[in-house]
Scaffold this motif. Structure first.
Motif, PDB file in Angstrom:
ATOM      1  N   GLN A 157       1.190  -1.106   0.243  1.00  0.00           N
ATOM      2  CA  GLN A 157       0.617   0.326   0.227  1.00  0.00           C
ATOM      3  C   GLN A 157       0.468   1.329   0.383  1.00  0.00           C
ATOM      4  O   GLN A 157       2.324   1.308   0.397  1.00  0.00           O
ATOM      5  CB  GLN A 157      -1.071   0.043   1.007  1.00  0.00           C
ATOM      6  CG  GLN A 157       0.035  -0.231   2.587  1.00  0.00           C
ATOM      7  CD  GLN A 157      -0.476   0.565   3.588  1.00  0.00           C
ATOM      8  OE1 GLN A 157      -1.466   1.613   3.252  1.00  0.00           O
ATOM      9  NE2 GLN A 157      -0.898   0.326   5.172  1.00  0.00           N
ATOM     10  N   GLU A 211      -0.603   4.589   1.386  1.00  0.00           N
ATOM     11  CA  GLU A 211      -0.907   5.146   1.738  1.00  0.00           C
ATOM     12  C   GLU A 211      -0.505   5.781   3.287  1.00  0.00           C
ATOM     13  O   GLU A 211      -1.860   5.881   4.455  1.00  0.00           O
ATOM     14  CB  GLU A 211      -2.399   4.945   1.554  1.00  0.00           C
ATOM     15  CG  GLU A 211      -3.539   5.067   0.200  1.00  0.00           C
ATOM     16  CD  GLU A 211      -3.499   6.554  -0.403  1.00  0.00           C
ATOM     17  OE1 GLU A 211      -4.381   7.982   0.591  1.00  0.00           O
ATOM     18  OE2 GLU A 211      -3.117   6.823  -1.421  1.00  0.00           O
ATOM     19  N   ASN A 212       0.446   5.139   3.817  1.00  0.00           N
ATOM     20  CA  ASN A 212       0.536   4.140   5.454  1.00  0.00           C
ATOM     21  C   ASN A 212      -0.638   4.150   5.889  1.00  0.00           C
ATOM     22  O   ASN A 212      -0.343   4.777   7.486  1.00  0.00           O
ATOM     23  CB  ASN A 212       1.173   6.034   5.660  1.00  0.00           C
ATOM     24  CG  ASN A 212       2.389   6.390   5.540  1.00  0.00           C
ATOM     25  OD1 ASN A 212       3.377   4.957   5.672  1.00  0.00           O
ATOM     26  ND2 ASN A 212       3.239   7.110   5.376  1.00  0.00           N
ATOM     27  N   HIS A 213      -1.285   3.092   6.159  1.00  0.00           N
ATOM     28  CA  HIS A 213      -2.363   2.857   6.574  1.00  0.00           C
ATOM     29  C   HIS A 213      -2.120   1.946   7.986  1.00  0.00           C
ATOM     30  O   HIS A 213      -1.025   1.071   7.470  1.00  0.00           O
ATOM     31  CB  HIS A 213      -3.662   2.491   6.097  1.00  0.00           C
ATOM     32  CG  HIS A 213      -4.442   2.948   4.743  1.00  0.00           C
ATOM     33  ND1 HIS A 213      -4.184   4.282   5.615  1.00  0.00           N
ATOM     34  CD2 HIS A 213      -4.377   3.395   3.578  1.00  0.00           C
ATOM     35  CE1 HIS A 213      -5.770   5.221   5.043  1.00  0.00           C
ATOM     36  NE2 HIS A 213      -5.178   5.085   3.336  1.00  0.00           N
ATOM     37  N   ARG A 214      -2.556   1.681   8.467  1.00  0.00           N
ATOM     38  CA  ARG A 214      -1.793   0.642   9.951  1.00  0.00           C
ATOM     39  C   ARG A 214      -2.193  -0.050   9.447  1.00  0.00           C
ATOM     40  O   ARG A 214      -1.867  -1.249  10.249  1.00  0.00           O
ATOM     41  CB  ARG A 214      -2.024   2.044  10.955  1.00  0.00           C
ATOM     42  CG  ARG A 214      -1.859   1.563  12.982  1.00  0.00           C
ATOM     43  CD  ARG A 214      -2.591   1.631  13.547  1.00  0.00           C
ATOM     44  NE  ARG A 214      -2.374   1.148  15.258  1.00  0.00           N
ATOM     45  CZ  ARG A 214      -2.441   1.178  16.347  1.00  0.00           C
ATOM     46  NH1 ARG A 214      -3.849   2.044  15.964  1.00  0.00           N
ATOM     47  NH2 ARG A 214      -2.449   0.819  16.873  1.00  0.00           N
ATOM     48  N   ILE A 226      -6.973  -3.009   4.043  1.00  0.00           N
ATOM     49  CA  ILE A 226      -7.099  -1.883   3.961  1.00  0.00           C
ATOM     50  C   ILE A 226      -8.426  -0.659   5.327  1.00  0.00           C
ATOM     51  O   ILE A 226      -9.018  -1.284   4.270  1.00  0.00           O
ATOM     52  CB  ILE A 226      -5.977  -0.686   3.633  1.00  0.00           C
ATOM     53  CG1 ILE A 226      -6.670  -0.489   2.269  1.00  0.00           C
ATOM     54  CG2 ILE A 226      -4.427  -2.074   3.292  1.00  0.00           C
ATOM     55  CD1 ILE A 226      -5.157   1.092   1.781  1.00  0.00           C
ATOM     56  N   LYS A 227      -7.754  -0.567   6.397  1.00  0.00           N
ATOM     57  CA  LYS A 227      -8.976   0.484   7.085  1.00  0.00           C
ATOM     58  C   LYS A 227      -8.441   1.785   6.890  1.00  0.00           C
ATOM     59  O   LYS A 227      -6.958   2.261   7.721  1.00  0.00           O
ATOM     60  CB  LYS A 227      -9.144  -0.568   7.965  1.00  0.00           C
ATOM     61  CG  LYS A 227     -10.222   0.808   8.665  1.00  0.00           C
ATOM     62  CD  LYS A 227      -9.979   0.492  10.285  1.00  0.00           C
ATOM     63  CE  LYS A 227      -8.873   1.459  11.080  1.00  0.00           C
ATOM     64  NZ  LYS A 227      -9.608   2.590  11.460  1.00  0.00           N
ATOM     65  N   GLY A 228      -8.792   3.048   5.875  1.00  0.00           N
ATOM     66  CA  GLY A 228      -8.442   4.036   6.678  1.00  0.00           C
ATOM     67  C   GLY A 228      -8.260   4.573   7.920  1.00  0.00           C
ATOM     68  O   GLY A 228      -9.707   4.352   8.451  1.00  0.00           O
ATOM     69  N   ALA A 229      -7.823   5.807   7.316  1.00  0.00           N
ATOM     70  CA  ALA A 229      -7.951   6.229   8.795  1.00  0.00           C
ATOM     71  C   ALA A 229      -9.316   6.947  10.014  1.00  0.00           C
ATOM     72  O   ALA A 229      -9.818   5.867  10.676  1.00  0.00           O
ATOM     73  CB  ALA A 229      -6.861   7.825   9.197  1.00  0.00           C
TER      74      ALA A 229
END
Lengths: 114, 113
Positions: free
Chosen positions: B25, B27-30, B93-96
């Motif tokens: 990814q 986008e640096n999503h956790r 992924i889960k967005g912020a």
């Protein structure tokens, strides 16, 4: 053990009609209920989502109805179009306590005929 | 698609061989997730990660391991592939600002002969 039960497995609707897909759950710790749309060969795409403090959410032709006491929620697609033909999944999550991991229903294959 | 790529997109392998699938990814999503999709079962969670080196098991984790040494990469390894692991694997992924997996990758179709 399927934590979210989805019905029907498949659905055929005429263009312009209303498509209705139903889901039921048991775990009252679920606090977020999204719906996903998936076209063949693609990954699921988030369509619309609801929290249990709201009974209905509408986005364009897509509406989620939520019945907390019955532990049921449904997706309504108004004025269904052939381009809506896809597989739809409902899901639920307990949020942070479960790493926001989703429990999915088994999916509904929707065909909208011209 | 939030900049999610999966590699390889297709793979055929033999029973008993190790296989590693990669999710990347931008986008640096956790939070990152691995799901498998099988006819009649919907999507089932294999493992997920909530940060670098932080992972946890899902409902169908047996036979799979994961690693996340960098924020952008989440690897899924089949230690010794079996025919029951033939499936389509999706990374998500889960967005912020989201409360669940928001974006899914294009999938990897794995066939174990």
């Amino acid at each position: 053990q399927q934590q979210v039960k989805q019905s029907p497995q498949s659905l055929i609707v005429q263009k312009g009609g209303i498509s209705i897909i139903n889901c039921a759950y048991e775990n009252t710790a679920f606090d977020y209920f999204p719906w996903y749309q998936q076209f063949p060969g693609k990954g699921p795409a988030l369509l619309i989502a609801i929290r249990p403090d709201v009974s209905e959410k509408k986005e364009g032709r897509f509406t989620i109805s939520f019945n907390k006491s019955a532990k049921q929620f449904s997706l309504h697609i108004m004025d269904s179009q052939p381009g809506d033909s896809a597989t739809y999944f409902c899901a639920a999550t307990r949020g942070l306590n479960s790493g926001y991991a989703l429990n999915f229903g088994k999916g509904t294959s929707l065909l909208v005929t011209p | 698609d939030a900049g999610i790529t999966q590699s390889p997109r297709h793979k055929v392998t033999e029973t008993g061989t190790p296989v590693t699938l990669r999710c990347h990814q931008t986008e640096n999503h956790r939070y990152m997730y691995w799901y498998r999709q099988d006819p009649g079962h919907g999507l089932r969670l294999i493992h997920y990660s909530y940060g670098v080196k932080d992972t946890d098991k899902g409902e169908v984790s047996d036979g799979y391991s994961v690693s996340r040494s960098k924020t952008e990469d989440f690897l899924l390894t089949l230690e010794s592939a079996t025919s029951s692991q033939t499936s389509v694997y999706f990374c998500a992924i889960k967005g912020a600002g989201s409360s669940g997996a928001e974006f899914f990758g294009p999938g990897t179709r794995l066939t174990v002969l």
